[in-house]
Every structure is written in C-alpha cells, then in structure tokens.
Design a protein around this motif. Structure first.
Motif, PDB file in Angstrom:
ATOM      1  N   PHE A  91       3.448  -7.107   9.027  1.00  6.50           N
ATOM      2  CA  PHE A  91       3.592  -6.563   7.823  1.00  6.50           C
ATOM      3  C   PHE A  91       4.169  -4.853   8.785  1.00  6.50           C
ATOM      4  O   PHE A  91       4.469  -5.094  10.041  1.00  6.50           O
ATOM      5  CB  PHE A  91       2.108  -5.786   8.101  1.00  6.50           C
ATOM      6  CG  PHE A  91       1.722  -4.715   8.728  1.00  6.50           C
ATOM      7  CD1 PHE A  91       0.363  -6.000  10.289  1.00  6.50           C
ATOM      8  CD2 PHE A  91       0.974  -3.745   8.955  1.00  6.50           C
ATOM      9  CE1 PHE A  91       0.266  -5.763  11.320  1.00  6.50           C
ATOM     10  CE2 PHE A  91       0.614  -3.356  10.567  1.00  6.50           C
ATOM     11  CZ  PHE A  91       0.617  -4.514  11.387  1.00  6.50           C
ATOM     12  N   ILE A 123      -1.213  -1.482  20.656  1.00  4.91           N
ATOM     13  CA  ILE A 123      -0.048  -3.015  21.322  1.00  4.91           C
ATOM     14  C   ILE A 123      -0.029  -3.836  19.940  1.00  4.91           C
ATOM     15  O   ILE A 123      -0.085  -2.677  19.098  1.00  4.91           O
ATOM     16  CB  ILE A 123      -1.847  -4.150  21.768  1.00  4.91           C
ATOM     17  CG1 ILE A 123      -2.621  -3.812  20.662  1.00  4.91           C
ATOM     18  CG2 ILE A 123      -2.167  -3.630  23.156  1.00  4.91           C
ATOM     19  CD1 ILE A 123      -3.929  -4.839  20.715  1.00  4.91           C
ATOM     20  N   LYS A 124       0.793  -4.194  19.627  1.00  2.00           N
ATOM     21  CA  LYS A 124       1.270  -5.221  18.650  1.00  2.00           C
ATOM     22  C   LYS A 124      -0.014  -7.003  19.001  1.00  2.00           C
ATOM     23  O   LYS A 124       0.679  -7.988  19.416  1.00  2.00           O
ATOM     24  CB  LYS A 124       2.774  -5.742  18.589  1.00  2.00           C
ATOM     25  CG  LYS A 124       3.076  -6.633  17.442  1.00  2.00           C
ATOM     26  CD  LYS A 124       4.486  -6.133  17.679  1.00  2.00           C
ATOM     27  CE  LYS A 124       4.922  -7.008  16.005  1.00  2.00           C
ATOM     28  NZ  LYS A 124       6.981  -6.939  16.353  1.00  2.00           N
ATOM     29  N   MET A 125      -0.780  -7.006  17.143  1.00  6.08           N
ATOM     30  CA  MET A 125      -1.304  -8.243  17.563  1.00  6.08           C
ATOM     31  C   MET A 125      -0.649  -9.222  17.059  1.00  6.08           C
ATOM     32  O   MET A 125      -0.012  -9.002  16.065  1.00  6.08           O
ATOM     33  CB  MET A 125      -2.917  -8.008  16.532  1.00  6.08           C
ATOM     34  CG  MET A 125      -4.076  -7.178  17.679  1.00  6.08           C
ATOM     35  SD  MET A 125      -5.101  -7.344  16.893  1.00  6.08           S
ATOM     36  CE  MET A 125      -5.607  -6.711  14.879  1.00  6.08           C
ATOM     37  N   PRO A 126      -0.705 -10.193  17.952  1.00  7.80           N
ATOM     38  CA  PRO A 126       0.578 -11.723  17.045  1.00  7.80           C
ATOM     39  C   PRO A 126      -0.388 -12.692  16.100  1.00  7.80           C
ATOM     40  O   PRO A 126      -0.556 -13.207  16.050  1.00  7.80           O
ATOM     41  CB  PRO A 126       0.634 -12.485  18.212  1.00  7.80           C
ATOM     42  CG  PRO A 126      -0.459 -12.066  19.175  1.00  7.80           C
ATOM     43  CD  PRO A 126      -1.562 -10.685  19.094  1.00  7.80           C
ATOM     44  N   ASP A 147      -3.597  -2.040  16.204  1.00 10.92           N
ATOM     45  CA  ASP A 147      -2.381  -1.637  16.868  1.00 10.92           C
ATOM     46  C   ASP A 147      -2.310  -0.154  17.542  1.00 10.92           C
ATOM     47  O   ASP A 147      -1.752  -0.219  18.832  1.00 10.92           O
ATOM     48  CB  ASP A 147      -1.131  -2.199  16.072  1.00 10.92           C
ATOM     49  CG  ASP A 147      -1.267  -3.418  16.042  1.00 10.92           C
ATOM     50  OD1 ASP A 147      -1.871  -4.688  15.956  1.00 10.92           O
ATOM     51  OD2 ASP A 147       0.070  -3.391  15.492  1.00 10.92           O
ATOM     52  N   ALA A 165      -5.284  -4.181  11.163  1.00 10.22           N
ATOM     53  CA  ALA A 165      -4.201  -4.433  12.155  1.00 10.22           C
ATOM     54  C   ALA A 165      -3.222  -3.810  12.298  1.00 10.22           C
ATOM     55  O   ALA A 165      -3.124  -3.025  13.734  1.00 10.22           O
ATOM     56  CB  ALA A 165      -3.989  -6.099  11.833  1.00 10.22           C
ATOM     57  N   PHE A 166      -3.584  -2.512  11.968  1.00  9.72           N
ATOM     58  CA  PHE A 166      -2.867  -1.603  11.848  1.00  9.72           C
ATOM     59  C   PHE A 166      -3.644  -0.481  12.996  1.00  9.72           C
ATOM     60  O   PHE A 166      -2.537  -0.144  13.626  1.00  9.72           O
ATOM     61  CB  PHE A 166      -1.972  -0.804  10.605  1.00  9.72           C
ATOM     62  CG  PHE A 166      -1.551   0.183  10.643  1.00  9.72           C
ATOM     63  CD1 PHE A 166      -0.032   0.362  11.509  1.00  9.72           C
ATOM     64  CD2 PHE A 166      -1.595   1.246   9.658  1.00  9.72           C
ATOM     65  CE1 PHE A 166       0.564   1.842  11.578  1.00  9.72           C
ATOM     66  CE2 PHE A 166      -0.631   2.470   9.677  1.00  9.72           C
ATOM     67  CZ  PHE A 166      -0.239   2.349  10.385  1.00  9.72           C
ATOM     68  N   SER A 213       3.215  -7.572  13.463  1.00 13.40           N
ATOM     69  CA  SER A 213       3.287  -9.087  12.988  1.00 13.40           C
ATOM     70  C   SER A 213       2.697  -9.673  11.908  1.00 13.40           C
ATOM     71  O   SER A 213       1.848  -9.037  11.270  1.00 13.40           O
ATOM     72  CB  SER A 213       2.807  -9.240  14.097  1.00 13.40           C
ATOM     73  OG  SER A 213       2.919 -11.151  14.394  1.00 13.40           O
ATOM     74  N   ARG A 268       3.616   0.565   3.241  1.00 14.09           N
ATOM     75  CA  ARG A 268       3.077  -0.468   4.366  1.00 14.09           C
ATOM     76  C   ARG A 268       3.381  -1.457   3.525  1.00 14.09           C
ATOM     77  O   ARG A 268       3.490  -1.939   2.219  1.00 14.09           O
ATOM     78  CB  ARG A 268       1.633  -0.733   4.674  1.00 14.09           C
ATOM     79  CG  ARG A 268       0.833   0.668   5.493  1.00 14.09           C
ATOM     80  CD  ARG A 268      -0.576   0.189   5.653  1.00 14.09           C
ATOM     81  NE  ARG A 268      -1.087   1.428   5.651  1.00 14.09           N
ATOM     82  CZ  ARG A 268      -2.388   2.257   6.054  1.00 14.09           C
ATOM     83  NH1 ARG A 268      -2.705   0.701   6.396  1.00 14.09           N
ATOM     84  NH2 ARG A 268      -2.457   2.878   6.788  1.00 14.09           N
ATOM     85  N   ASP A 295      -4.686  -4.271   7.461  1.00 17.12           N
ATOM     86  CA  ASP A 295      -4.678  -2.798   7.610  1.00 17.12           C
ATOM     87  C   ASP A 295      -6.032  -2.218   9.119  1.00 17.12           C
ATOM     88  O   ASP A 295      -5.488  -1.079   9.497  1.00 17.12           O
ATOM     89  CB  ASP A 295      -5.968  -1.712   6.607  1.00 17.12           C
ATOM     90  CG  ASP A 295      -4.835  -1.420   4.672  1.00 17.12           C
ATOM     91  OD1 ASP A 295      -3.846  -1.590   5.338  1.00 17.12           O
ATOM     92  OD2 ASP A 295      -5.615  -1.656   4.143  1.00 17.12           O
ATOM     93  N   ARG A 309       1.310  -1.684  -0.616  1.00 19.87           N
ATOM     94  CA  ARG A 309      -0.440  -0.151  -0.116  1.00 19.87           C
ATOM     95  C   ARG A 309       0.425   1.252   0.171  1.00 19.87           C
ATOM     96  O   ARG A 309       2.103   1.702   0.690  1.00 19.87           O
ATOM     97  CB  ARG A 309      -0.521   0.114   1.539  1.00 19.87           C
ATOM     98  CG  ARG A 309      -1.746   1.281   1.188  1.00 19.87           C
ATOM     99  CD  ARG A 309      -3.095   0.456   2.399  1.00 19.87           C
ATOM    100  NE  ARG A 309      -4.268   1.908   2.297  1.00 19.87           N
ATOM    101  CZ  ARG A 309      -5.352   2.202   2.751  1.00 19.87           C
ATOM    102  NH1 ARG A 309      -5.459   1.142   3.276  1.00 19.87           N
ATOM    103  NH2 ARG A 309      -5.596   2.656   2.660  1.00 19.87           N
ATOM    104  N   HIS A 319       5.717   1.556  12.404  1.00 14.76           N
ATOM    105  CA  HIS A 319       4.585   0.609  13.354  1.00 14.76           C
ATOM    106  C   HIS A 319       5.846  -0.518  12.783  1.00 14.76           C
ATOM    107  O   HIS A 319       5.600  -1.290  11.243  1.00 14.76           O
ATOM    108  CB  HIS A 319       3.380   0.822  12.672  1.00 14.76           C
ATOM    109  CG  HIS A 319       2.296  -0.013  13.195  1.00 14.76           C
ATOM    110  ND1 HIS A 319       2.319  -0.342  14.399  1.00 14.76           N
ATOM    111  CD2 HIS A 319       2.254  -1.768  13.102  1.00 14.76           C
ATOM    112  CE1 HIS A 319       1.912  -0.610  15.158  1.00 14.76           C
ATOM    113  NE2 HIS A 319       1.685  -1.995  14.225  1.00 14.76           N
TER     114      HIS A 319
END
Lengths: 157, 93
Positions: free
Chosen positions: A105, B53-56, B48, B44-45, A103, A125, B42, A76, A100
């Motif tokens: 990405f 947080i950082k989703m695994p 986060d 998830a970003f 996980s 991205r 997108d 992206r 960022h």
C-alpha cells in the motif's frame, strides 16, 4: 483533461522519485458533457473529479516509485477539502508527496491549485497490486509516455 | 510506556471501531475480530507509523498463500506483536 474518459492529468511537470514528489498540469476543458448536468447554466468541475485529479496525480507518483511493476488502486480518501469552485477553462496545478511507502500500500498527500490558490487537498491511500491484465498495463505505459512520465521510471530494475 | 500489544490493540479499536475489551493477544484479526483486508491496511499504516517500521505484508501474504505458515502466525495478535518487536529490534540504531 477529458472528463468523460477520466483522463485528468495532461502533463507531468516534474517528478522526483527519490524525493517522492510530483507536479502535474491539468487543463479543465471549456466544454464537456459533464458540464451539461453539473450544473445546468452554472458549469463547474464536480468535486468527485477534483478528488480523482488528486488521486491520479498521486497515482502517477506511486507508479514511478514502483517503476510500473505494480499498479496503485484507490482505496481511501481522507481529510478531503474542496475549497472553491473550478470553472471550465481553468488550469489546475497538481502536486503530491509520498508520505508512506508501505508493503502492498502507499499513502500520499495531494493538492490541486490554480493561480497559486489552493483548490482542494486530501490524503489518499492506495492498495498496490499486479496489473489486472496486459491491456491495461500497455495502455497506461502509452499514456505515461504521452504525458511526459520519465522513461527511467517505466521499467523495473 | 505502552506495550506493543496495548498499542496495537488501541490502533485496532480506533481503526475498526471494535470494543477495546474484546481485543486480546489470543484474538485472530480475521476470524475473531472480523477485520477485512482494507481495514487491515489501515491498521498496518498506523502500526508502521507508530513503530517507525515497514511491516512486510506482501511477504507475509505470500508465505500464507504458499502454505509455508498458517494465518495464525501473523493474524493472531500476540504473534503479530512478536513480529513487530522483531522488526523494531532490527531497525538500524
């Protein structure tokens, strides 16, 4: 840069893995088949290749973060701005910051400039996944060494 | 303060252009809402960033692919929100 091979980054000027930053140098060739069509009698670097330059600058940064364990693939381009023309023979300074580390990405902010003047910027991205095969991984390791990628970022711990 | 579900539903509506009313805690992101893997990145970003947080996602994907859990565990929104709450609770103070 070898535009027709999509080789955009000539040299990594600085890479700080901990800070998540990279600077690159990209020399626009004086001649290229790309300029024949873009544009006849008015050669300029295509905007798509400016974006590619920003994506590759950020891509090397993501590869450093991953220590070459996986590979980033462009997914992206957000908020891209192409601010002015780039002529044959100009030197582009690339810069990117990891904004960022997700996980699977990654997201970076990237800018290219010349002579201190901003030429283009975008948020980019990537999805991060396994190298498709050993051939591409070996070619990228070779290229990394050629452009001054830090040796300690080439191997996963 | 918005609930976890309200925040996630708003993110999905904005990111995927899905009518907010169609998004419920029982919705399956893929089967019911038609969200594909790229849109989910997108989402998830945005999650986060919203929850810091950082989703695994890679771990969750492995668990699904290995047959350890069903997709419902992470893709039914009510369940996803429970996992987000756990990640938020586990953040260092």
């Amino acid at each position: 840069m070898i535009l027709e091979y999509f080789q955009m980054v000539d040299r990594i000027v600085a890479l700080d893995r901990k800070a998540g930053t990279i600077r690159t140098s990209c020399q626009v060739p004086t001649q290229s088949p790309v300029f024949v069509g873009h544009f006849p009698g008015f050669p300029r670097l295509p905007g798509a290749l400016m974006i590619e330059t920003m994506a590759q600058t950020g891509g090397w940064l993501v590869l450093a973060q991953l220590k070459f364990a996986k590979m980033p693939f462009l997914t992206r381009v957000e908020s891209a701005k192409l601010r002015r023309f780039v002529e044959p023979g100009e030197t582009l300074d690339g810069a990117a910051t990891l904004t960022h580390d997700g996980s699977g990405f990654a997201v970076i902010e990237s800018v290219i400039s010349t002579g201190g003047q901003k030429v283009a910027s975008a948020e980019i991205r990537y999805v991060v996944g396994p190298f498709p095969n050993d051939t591409i991984r070996a070619a990228m390791v070779f290229k990394a060494r050629e452009i001054g990628f830090p040796e300690d970022c080439l191997h996963a711990e | 303060m918005a609930s976890t579900f309200e925040t996630v539903a708003d993110i999905i509506a904005d990111t995927c252009d899905i009518e907010r009313d169609k998004i419920t805690p029982e919705s399956h992101a893929i089967n019911d809402l038609g969200i594909d893997s790229l849109d989910f990145l997108d989402i998830a970003f945005a999650i986060d960033k919203s929850f810091a947080i950082k989703m695994p996602l890679e771990q969750w994907t492995r668990e699904v692919n290995d047959g350890k859990v069903s997709t419902e565990e992470y893709f039914v929104l009510g369940n996803l929100c429970k996992h987000i709450d756990l990640l938020v609770a586990a953040k260092p103070a």
